[in-house]
Design a protein around this motif. Sequence first.
Motif, mmCIF file in Angstrom:
data_model
loop_
_atom_site.group_PDB
_atom_site.id
_atom_site.type_symbol
_atom_site.label_atom_id
_atom_site.label_comp_id
_atom_site.label_asym_id
_atom_site.label_seq_id
_atom_site.Cartn_x
_atom_site.Cartn_y
_atom_site.Cartn_z
ATOM 1 N N LEU A 29 4.216 5.385 -1.788
ATOM 2 C CA LEU A 29 4.212 4.217 -0.904
ATOM 3 C C LEU A 29 2.791 3.749 -0.626
ATOM 4 N N VAL A 30 1.927 4.695 -0.263
ATOM 5 C CA VAL A 30 0.565 4.338 0.151
ATOM 6 C C VAL A 30 -0.310 3.967 -1.041
ATOM 7 N N THR A 31 -0.224 4.725 -2.129
ATOM 8 C CA THR A 31 -1.076 4.406 -3.272
ATOM 9 C C THR A 31 -0.664 3.094 -3.934
ATOM 10 N N ALA A 32 0.620 2.764 -3.884
ATOM 11 C CA ALA A 32 1.046 1.459 -4.390
ATOM 12 C C ALA A 32 0.505 0.343 -3.514
ATOM 13 N N GLY A 33 0.470 0.570 -2.194
ATOM 14 C CA GLY A 33 -0.130 -0.393 -1.286
ATOM 15 C C GLY A 33 -1.608 -0.601 -1.569
ATOM 16 N N ILE A 34 -2.311 0.499 -1.879
ATOM 17 C CA ILE A 34 -3.728 0.406 -2.231
ATOM 18 C C ILE A 34 -3.911 -0.444 -3.476
ATOM 19 N N ARG A 35 -3.084 -0.188 -4.474
ATOM 20 C CA ARG A 35 -3.227 -0.887 -5.755
ATOM 21 C C ARG A 35 -2.959 -2.380 -5.615
ATOM 22 N N ALA A 36 -2.107 -2.749 -4.668
ATOM 23 C CA ALA A 36 -1.740 -4.157 -4.513
ATOM 24 C C ALA A 36 -2.658 -4.932 -3.579
ATOM 25 N N THR A 37 -3.568 -4.256 -2.908
ATOM 26 C CA THR A 37 -4.431 -4.921 -1.930
ATOM 27 C C THR A 37 -5.189 -6.122 -2.497
ATOM 28 N N PRO A 38 -5.692 -6.094 -3.747
ATOM 29 C CA PRO A 38 -6.395 -7.282 -4.262
ATOM 30 C C PRO A 38 -5.562 -8.559 -4.217
ATOM 31 N N GLY A 39 -4.216 -8.439 -4.202
ATOM 32 C CA GLY A 39 -3.392 -9.641 -4.120
ATOM 33 C C GLY A 39 -3.652 -10.432 -2.853
ATOM 34 N N ILE A 40 -3.911 -9.742 -1.753
ATOM 35 C CA ILE A 40 -4.177 -10.423 -0.490
ATOM 36 C C ILE A 40 -5.656 -10.798 -0.369
ATOM 37 N N LEU A 41 -6.522 -10.193 -1.205
ATOM 38 C CA LEU A 41 -7.956 -10.473 -1.147
ATOM 39 C C LEU A 41 -8.380 -11.581 -2.093
ATOM 40 N N MET A 42 -7.467 -12.046 -2.964
ATOM 41 C CA MET A 42 -7.857 -12.990 -4.009
ATOM 42 C C MET A 42 -8.459 -14.263 -3.435
#
Length: 422
Positions: free
Chosen positions: A21-34
Motif C-alpha cells: 500500500l505504502v510503496t505503491a503510494g510512493i511510486r505514484a507521488t509524481p502524478g500529483i507533482l507533475m
Amino acid sequence: MRPLKFHYGWVVAAVTFTVLLVTAGIRATPGILMVPLESEFGWSRAVISGAVAINIALFGLIGPFAASVMDRWGLRRVILCALALLTVSVALTSRMTNEWELTLLWGVLVGTGTGVTSMVLAAVVATRWFDERRGLVLGALSAANATGQLVFLPLLATLVEQRGWRSATLLVSAVAIVVFAIVWAFMRDRPEDLGLLPYGRHPGDAVTAARGLGPMTALALAMRSKAFWILAGTFFICGASTNGLIGTHLIAACHDYGISPVRSAELLAVMGIFDIIGTTGSGWLTDRYSSRHLLWAYYTLRGVSLLFLPIALASGVSRLGWFAVFYGLDWIATVPPTVRLTSEAFGRENTGVIYGWIGASHQLGASLAAFGAGAIRTVAGDYRLAFWIAGTLCVLAGTSFLTIGRRPFAARPSLNPVAQGA
C-alpha cells in the motif's frame, strides 16, 4: 477441513498489504507533482514523464531478480533494505532543483526500491504462506499494490495545494519509516521458521519439493512457451492502461479541463476504494471460475471505459465519478487470474520468478504509456489519442483469451534437470 487455530500467515499477509500500500503510494507521488514541478521549474511534461517512465520500467525489471534474492536472503531483510532506500531517496527529492536530480531520485532510486516491493512480493507471499485461500489473499495484496497509489493522492494533493510539493515528499518519507518499523517487528520469511505449515496444508499432505529456477533460466524456459507470450503481452497492455496512463496522467488530464488537482485526486481515491472491492472479488472468482473468461471480461470492459473517457472528461466531474467507480472495480483485477494461469503453466515453484518477468512486461507497458502519453500531450495538446489507443489495445487483449483456448496453459515446458538447479 479448515484450520481451527489462528495462522501467522495472516499476520504476514497484513504486513505485506501495508508494505505494498505504502510503496505503491510512493511510486505514484509524481502524478500529483507533475503540474507543480512544471510550474516551478518550467520542466515539460515529456521530461517529467521520462523520469516516471524510468521509475516504472525499473519497478518491473527488478521484480524477477527480487524474487530470486528473496529466496536467497529472505523476505524480511530484502524488504527492509528497500524501505531504507525509499526513505532516503524520497526525502532528498525535497532538495532537488535540476532535471537530472528528478531522474536519479524518482526515476532510478525510487524505481529500484519499489521494484523490490512489486507485484512479485504479493505472488511470493501468497504462494509461500497459503495453500488454501491463495486466490483471495493474492487479490487483496494486488489491490493494495494498486490502491496505495490512489488512496494517498487526495492527502498529498491537499498538502501540495496548501504547503507546497516539498511537504508532500517529506510526509511520504516519514510514512516509509513507520512501515520499516512494522516490517522489522512482524515480518517472517517462511512458515517453517515458526514451525508451521502453509495455511490449509495438513501434516499428511503430499508435497513435491522442487527448487525454483533462477531469473535468467526461468526467462529462457518461459520464452519457449506460448502461454508466456500471451500473459506477458496482455499484461503489457494492462500496465499501459493503468499505472502508465491513468495513474500517471489522469490528474494532469483533468487539469486541462479545469478540474482542480484535489478534485481529480479524489476521483483516483474513489478508484482506489472500488479497486479493493474489485481485485479482492477477482481473487474470489479466480478460485471458482475460468481465469481466461475472467480476463476476457476485465480487459474488454476496461477498453470500453477508456474509449469513452474523453467524453466523460468533457462532460465534467459527474460522469467522471461513474468512470472512477467502473474503472476502479477493474483497475488491477487482472492479477489473480494471471497468477493462476502462470502457476498452471509453469508450476508453483516457479510462479514467483516467472510472474516476475510477466510483471516486468506490465511495467514496461506502463513505462511506455507514461512517456508516450506525455509526448502525445506535448505535441497534440490533449490526451484523447492516448486514451483511444489504450482502449483499443485492451479490447484486443480481452479477445485474445477467447481465441487461444486452454491448451497453452495446460502443458508445461519440460524442465531441464541441470538448468533447474541453476
